[in-house]
Design a protein around this motif. Structure first.
Motif, PDB file in Angstrom:
ATOM      1  N   TYR A 158       0.844  -1.189   0.000  1.00 21.91           N
ATOM      2  CA  TYR A 158       0.000   0.000   0.000  1.00 21.91           C
ATOM      3  C   TYR A 158       0.883   1.244   0.000  1.00 21.91           C
ATOM      4  CZ  TYR A 158      -4.084  -2.838   1.233  1.00 21.91           C
ATOM      5  OH  TYR A 158      -5.116  -3.748   1.224  1.00 21.91           O
ATOM      6  N   ASP A 159       0.730   2.048  -1.042  1.00 23.29           N
ATOM      7  CA  ASP A 159       1.373   3.357  -1.066  1.00 23.29           C
ATOM      8  C   ASP A 159       0.443   4.312  -0.321  1.00 23.29           C
ATOM      9  OD1 ASP A 159       2.650   5.714  -1.548  1.00 23.29           O
ATOM     10  OD2 ASP A 159       2.665   5.548  -3.741  1.00 23.29           O
ATOM     11  N   THR A 160       0.819   4.651   0.926  1.00 24.18           N
ATOM     12  CA  THR A 160      -0.101   5.333   1.848  1.00 24.18           C
ATOM     13  C   THR A 160       0.416   6.727   2.178  1.00 24.18           C
ATOM     14  OG1 THR A 160      -0.567   3.174   2.820  1.00 24.18           O
ATOM     15  CG2 THR A 160      -1.337   5.109   4.024  1.00 24.18           C
ATOM     16  N   ARG A 161      -0.495   7.684   2.190  1.00 26.97           N
ATOM     17  CA  ARG A 161      -0.147   9.058   2.571  1.00 26.97           C
ATOM     18  C   ARG A 161      -1.142   9.558   3.605  1.00 26.97           C
ATOM     19  NH1 ARG A 161       3.057  13.152   1.496  1.00 26.97           N
ATOM     20  NH2 ARG A 161       4.222  11.761   0.120  1.00 26.97           N
ATOM     21  N   LEU A 162      -0.597  10.158   4.672  1.00 27.99           N
ATOM     22  CA  LEU A 162      -1.407  10.739   5.742  1.00 27.99           C
ATOM     23  C   LEU A 162      -1.171  12.239   5.797  1.00 27.99           C
ATOM     24  CD1 LEU A 162      -3.174  10.667   8.341  1.00 27.99           C
ATOM     25  CD2 LEU A 162      -1.069  10.161   9.619  1.00 27.99           C
TER      26      LEU A 162
END
Length: 292
Positions: free
Chosen positions: A150-154
């Motif tokens: 998962y390429d995840t951004r917060l």
């Protein structure tokens, strides 16, 4: 025998006359106390006062989005790692404030014990933070030969303004005459304006090797294919969020002009989390009051 009685009578007469001629000293009557006793203020009783202070405050926003991301990503492989990210910084704020206090003392010899309620209004303890970060996270268990990532951004932000707070504390002091050093500890409750938001964006990928036949030749090709995506957002704001914590500190109080009191003290207050934001402050203040 008559001579002995005559001599005793003459000595008694002379002693009485000598005593009558001596000055009337108070020390002979047991009332001379100057220099032998300590004048001391009586700290027993009720007192009220006002105060002014300067506070330094640490506001820790690092995990402000945590409960929001935990809810948005609940029951998913992303919940634990994203919830543990320290997204936002810890900010340092300085401000002045003023307030009032009321209390009661009980004095036992040189020991002074008491209880006190203390209120402080803060002029401008407020801070804001925002930021974003991204990571590649491992996904759930995939079929044989496949790997999920998962390429995840917060992204997120938060703000807090401490309006005022009250403390309820016990005091222990020592009677030093006209002054009294003391220590205290107790409970604190604060009122703050709080807001925060969080946005999570993820793109899922499926990685696997595939055999491709071209012209009778078998070639292994690595595939990195999208397998789903989503964007989740949450925001909230509260104009009166209550914070609970503890307080402790030290101070010194002077009695002047009878029942008028002046004081100086240092107070530390540590609040528990409010919307995943923690607040700790050190208040240095002076005050003046009256003892009844």
């Amino acid at each position: 025998m008559r001579r002995l009685w005559l001599m005793a009578a003459m000595l008694a007469t002379a002693s009485a006359a000598h005593a009558a001629d001596m000055p009337d000293l108070p020390i002979l009557r047991g009332s001379f106390t100057d220099g032998l006793s300590k004048a001391s203020h009586n700290w027993d009783g009720f007192y009220v006062g006002g105060q002014f202070g300067f506070a330094t405050t640490d506001i820790d926003f690092s995990h402000a989005p945590k409960s929001m991301t935990d809810f948005m990503l609940r029951n998913s492989v992303l919940q634990a790692p994203v919830g543990g990210w320290s997204l936002l910084p810890k900010n340092h704020v300085q401000s002045t404030g003023f307030g009032a206090y009321v209390g009661k003392n009980w004095q036992i010899y040189d020991a002074v014990m008491g209880v006190e309620a203390n209120y402080s209004y803060m002029n401008n303890i407020s801070s804001t933070a925002s930021d974003s970060m991204g990571r590649i996270l491992p996904g759930e268990t995939a079929p044989t030969g496949h790997t999920y990532t998962y390429d995840t951004r917060l992204g997120g932000g938060a703000s807090l303004k401490l309006k005022d707070y009250a403390t309820f504390r016990g005091r222990v002091g020592w009677d030093g005459g006209d002054f009294m050093p003391y220590g205290f500890a107790g409970l604190a409750i604060g009122r703050a304006e709080v807001s925060r938001f969080a946005t999570v964006t993820w793109q899922k990928y499926d990685d696997f090797d595939e055999a491709v036949i071209s012209g009778g030749v078998v070639t292994t090709v690595h595939r990195h294919l999208p397998a789903g995506s989503d964007t989740l957002s949450s925001a909230e704001q509260r104009s009166n969020a209550f914070m609970y914590g503890w307080t402790a500190g030290i101070g010194i109080e002077y009695a002047i002009c009878g029942n008028f009191l002046i004081r100086g003290e240092w107070e530390h207050v540590g609040f528990s989390n409010v919307k995943d934001i923690t607040v700790g402050l050190n208040n240095f203040r002076v005050g003046a009051g009256y003892q009844f």
